[in-house]
Design a protein around this motif. Structure first.
Motif, PDB file in Angstrom:
ATOM      1  N   ASP A 117      49.761  38.073  36.973  1.00 24.68           N
ATOM      2  CA  ASP A 117      50.245  36.612  37.559  1.00 24.68           C
ATOM      3  C   ASP A 117      49.448  35.712  36.975  1.00 24.68           C
ATOM      4  N   ALA A 118      49.951  34.592  36.373  1.00 22.38           N
ATOM      5  CA  ALA A 118      49.146  33.451  35.895  1.00 22.38           C
ATOM      6  C   ALA A 118      48.141  32.926  36.493  1.00 22.38           C
ATOM      7  N   ALA A 119      48.507  32.728  37.584  1.00 21.12           N
ATOM      8  CA  ALA A 119      47.707  31.858  38.664  1.00 21.12           C
ATOM      9  C   ALA A 119      46.443  32.798  38.814  1.00 21.12           C
ATOM     10  N   HIS A 120      46.594  34.041  39.132  1.00 20.04           N
ATOM     11  CA  HIS A 120      45.338  34.967  39.391  1.00 20.04           C
ATOM     12  C   HIS A 120      44.704  35.214  38.114  1.00 20.04           C
ATOM     13  N   LYS A 121      45.444  35.269  36.896  1.00 24.38           N
ATOM     14  CA  LYS A 121      44.555  35.525  35.790  1.00 24.38           C
ATOM     15  C   LYS A 121      43.756  34.242  35.373  1.00 24.38           C
ATOM     16  N   GLU A 122      44.208  33.153  35.802  1.00 21.77           N
ATOM     17  CA  GLU A 122      43.372  31.807  35.489  1.00 21.77           C
ATOM     18  C   GLU A 122      41.982  31.743  36.439  1.00 21.77           C
ATOM     19  N   ALA A 123      42.413  32.383  37.766  1.00 21.00           N
ATOM     20  CA  ALA A 123      41.500  32.396  38.798  1.00 21.00           C
ATOM     21  C   ALA A 123      40.176  33.384  38.362  1.00 21.00           C
ATOM     22  N   ALA A 124      40.738  34.557  38.089  1.00 21.19           N
ATOM     23  CA  ALA A 124      39.879  35.412  37.395  1.00 21.19           C
ATOM     24  C   ALA A 124      38.810  34.993  36.282  1.00 21.19           C
ATOM     25  N   LEU A 125      39.696  34.443  35.184  1.00 20.08           N
ATOM     26  CA  LEU A 125      38.882  33.782  34.105  1.00 20.08           C
ATOM     27  C   LEU A 125      37.972  32.683  34.611  1.00 20.08           C
ATOM     28  N   ARG A 126      38.316  31.881  35.489  1.00 19.76           N
ATOM     29  CA  ARG A 126      37.398  30.936  35.982  1.00 19.76           C
ATOM     30  C   ARG A 126      36.293  31.626  36.801  1.00 19.76           C
ATOM     31  N   ALA A 127      36.384  33.081  37.538  1.00 17.20           N
ATOM     32  CA  ALA A 127      35.375  33.437  37.961  1.00 17.20           C
ATOM     33  C   ALA A 127      34.485  33.877  37.057  1.00 17.20           C
ATOM     34  N   PHE A 128      34.667  34.362  35.755  1.00  8.71           N
ATOM     35  CA  PHE A 128      33.960  34.728  34.593  1.00  8.71           C
ATOM     36  C   PHE A 128      33.139  33.661  34.388  1.00  8.71           C
ATOM     37  N   ALA A 145      48.730  27.390  28.539  1.00  8.79           N
ATOM     38  CA  ALA A 145      49.592  28.552  28.863  1.00  8.79           C
ATOM     39  C   ALA A 145      49.665  29.498  27.593  1.00  8.79           C
ATOM     40  N   LYS A 146      49.364  29.093  26.514  1.00 11.45           N
ATOM     41  CA  LYS A 146      49.545  29.876  25.374  1.00 11.45           C
ATOM     42  C   LYS A 146      48.107  30.753  25.347  1.00 11.45           C
ATOM     43  N   GLU A 147      47.097  30.193  25.697  1.00  9.56           N
ATOM     44  CA  GLU A 147      45.716  30.940  25.909  1.00  9.56           C
ATOM     45  C   GLU A 147      45.844  31.971  27.022  1.00  9.56           C
ATOM     46  N   LEU A 148      46.332  31.617  28.012  1.00  4.55           N
ATOM     47  CA  LEU A 148      46.509  32.462  29.164  1.00  4.55           C
ATOM     48  C   LEU A 148      47.464  33.858  28.579  1.00  4.55           C
ATOM     49  N   ASN A 149      48.422  33.295  28.110  1.00  2.00           N
ATOM     50  CA  ASN A 149      49.454  34.513  27.481  1.00  2.00           C
ATOM     51  C   ASN A 149      48.744  35.332  26.386  1.00  2.00           C
ATOM     52  N   ALA A 150      47.953  34.737  25.722  1.00  2.00           N
ATOM     53  CA  ALA A 150      47.133  35.527  24.485  1.00  2.00           C
ATOM     54  C   ALA A 150      46.059  36.481  24.973  1.00  2.00           C
ATOM     55  N   THR A 151      45.692  36.145  26.465  1.00  2.00           N
ATOM     56  CA  THR A 151      44.744  36.897  27.098  1.00  2.00           C
ATOM     57  C   THR A 151      45.109  38.034  27.880  1.00  2.00           C
ATOM     58  N   THR A 152      44.413  39.173  27.967  1.00  2.00           N
ATOM     59  CA  THR A 152      44.489  40.194  28.872  1.00  2.00           C
ATOM     60  C   THR A 152      43.312  40.464  29.782  1.00  2.00           C
ATOM     61  N   VAL A 153      43.656  40.229  31.091  1.00  2.00           N
ATOM     62  CA  VAL A 153      42.423  40.469  31.943  1.00  2.00           C
ATOM     63  C   VAL A 153      42.791  42.010  32.688  1.00  2.00           C
ATOM     64  N   LEU A 154      41.864  42.680  32.796  1.00  2.00           N
ATOM     65  CA  LEU A 154      42.032  43.889  33.550  1.00  2.00           C
ATOM     66  C   LEU A 154      40.989  44.152  34.710  1.00  2.00           C
ATOM     67  N   ARG A 155      41.342  44.678  35.708  1.00  2.00           N
ATOM     68  CA  ARG A 155      40.488  44.730  36.870  1.00  2.00           C
ATOM     69  C   ARG A 155      40.212  46.327  37.366  1.00  2.00           C
ATOM     70  N   LEU A 156      39.218  46.759  37.770  1.00  2.00           N
ATOM     71  CA  LEU A 156      38.888  48.002  38.069  1.00  2.00           C
ATOM     72  C   LEU A 156      38.244  48.031  39.445  1.00  2.00           C
ATOM     73  N   PRO A 157      38.988  48.750  40.381  1.00  2.00           N
ATOM     74  CA  PRO A 157      38.478  48.792  41.800  1.00  2.00           C
ATOM     75  C   PRO A 157      37.080  49.417  41.706  1.00  2.00           C
ATOM     76  N   LEU A 158      36.297  48.895  42.547  1.00  2.00           N
ATOM     77  CA  LEU A 158      34.841  49.357  42.703  1.00  2.00           C
ATOM     78  C   LEU A 158      34.520  50.550  43.656  1.00  2.00           C
ATOM     79  N   ALA A 159      35.710  51.003  44.151  1.00  3.14           N
ATOM     80  CA  ALA A 159      35.676  52.181  45.226  1.00  3.14           C
ATOM     81  C   ALA A 159      35.015  53.393  44.911  1.00  3.14           C
ATOM     82  N   GLU A 160      35.163  53.863  43.732  1.00  3.90           N
ATOM     83  CA  GLU A 160      34.489  55.038  43.468  1.00  3.90           C
ATOM     84  C   GLU A 160      33.497  54.766  42.422  1.00  3.90           C
TER      85      GLU A 160
END
Length: 211
Positions: A117-128, A145-160
């Motif tokens: 989700d673009a909005a979530h991705k931008e929010a994640a990059l803002r957190a960074f 929008a071009k920068e967002l599309n060219a960037t991949t954001v991955l997230r990993l749960p901290l549960a384990e």
């Protein structure tokens, strides 16, 4: 102090288990204290372990990179282990055998998922950015929008995850206590240097956060 059990067999600390912590607050604090993590994964039958910048968004560890990144593609297809560590001091004992370090480290297991989700991705990059310099995101040129599309954001749960911490002094054998050599702890810390303004920066005054 009562400690939570390990969340899985592969996170249970077997060597020096008295240093182990499994609670979410301690895991989050160790992740937040470090700026770089190492991501270990298997790709096409070969094992890789690569360092990359990371940040935390709630109960997830996040990383980012180019959409064409081989590592980022591999991380959504299989399991991985992410480690982070901060060294807080050199423990100088009376014998070489008992020299040690004070440290905080974490090992996190699981599989990354892509933030689509673009909005979530931008929010994640803002957190960074905000983790690096609070308040800076609002001052920056808006992300396109071009920068967002060219960037991949991955997230990993901290549960384990598991944490190991050493934060005490020298532990020597009784028969070595009178050995004539200095013993103690040399604290270590990452300290920001003097800011270096870009020659073409329109704003010349260094922000208070960096001053």
């Amino acid at each position: 102090m009562t400690r939570l059990p390990a969340p899985s067999p592969r996170t249970r600390v077997r060597r020096l288990p008295d240093r182990a912590h499994y609670d979410a607050d301690t895991v989050a604090a160790v992740v937040d204290a470090a700026r770089v993590c190492t991501v270990a994964f298997n790709w096409n039958g070969s094992v890789h372990a690569l360092p990359t910048a990371h940040w935390r968004e709630g109960d997830h560890l996040c990383i980012h990179g180019a959409r064409a990144s081989r590592m980022l593609q591999a991380l959504t297809e299989g399991e991985c282990c992410v480690t982070v560590a901060s060294i807080d001091g050199l423990v100088m004992a009376r014998s070489a055998f008992h020299h040690s370090m004070n440290y905080r480290s974490a090992a996190i297991y699981g599989r990354f998922e892509a933030v689509e989700d673009a909005a979530h991705k931008e929010a994640a990059l803002r957190a960074f950015i905000e983790a690096l310099a609070p308040g800076r995101w609002a001052q920056l040129r808006p992300v396109s929008a071009k920068e967002l599309n060219a960037t991949t954001v991955l997230r990993l749960p901290l549960a384990e995850a598991s944490v190991k911490i050493r934060n005490w002094g020298v532990k020597d054998d009784a028969e070595d206590m009178d050995w004539p050599v200095w013993a103690g702890v040399v604290p270590l810390a990452t300290v920001a240097g003097a800011p270096q303004t870009d020659p073409d920066s329109v704003v010349r005054e260094v922000p208070a956060a960096f001053g």
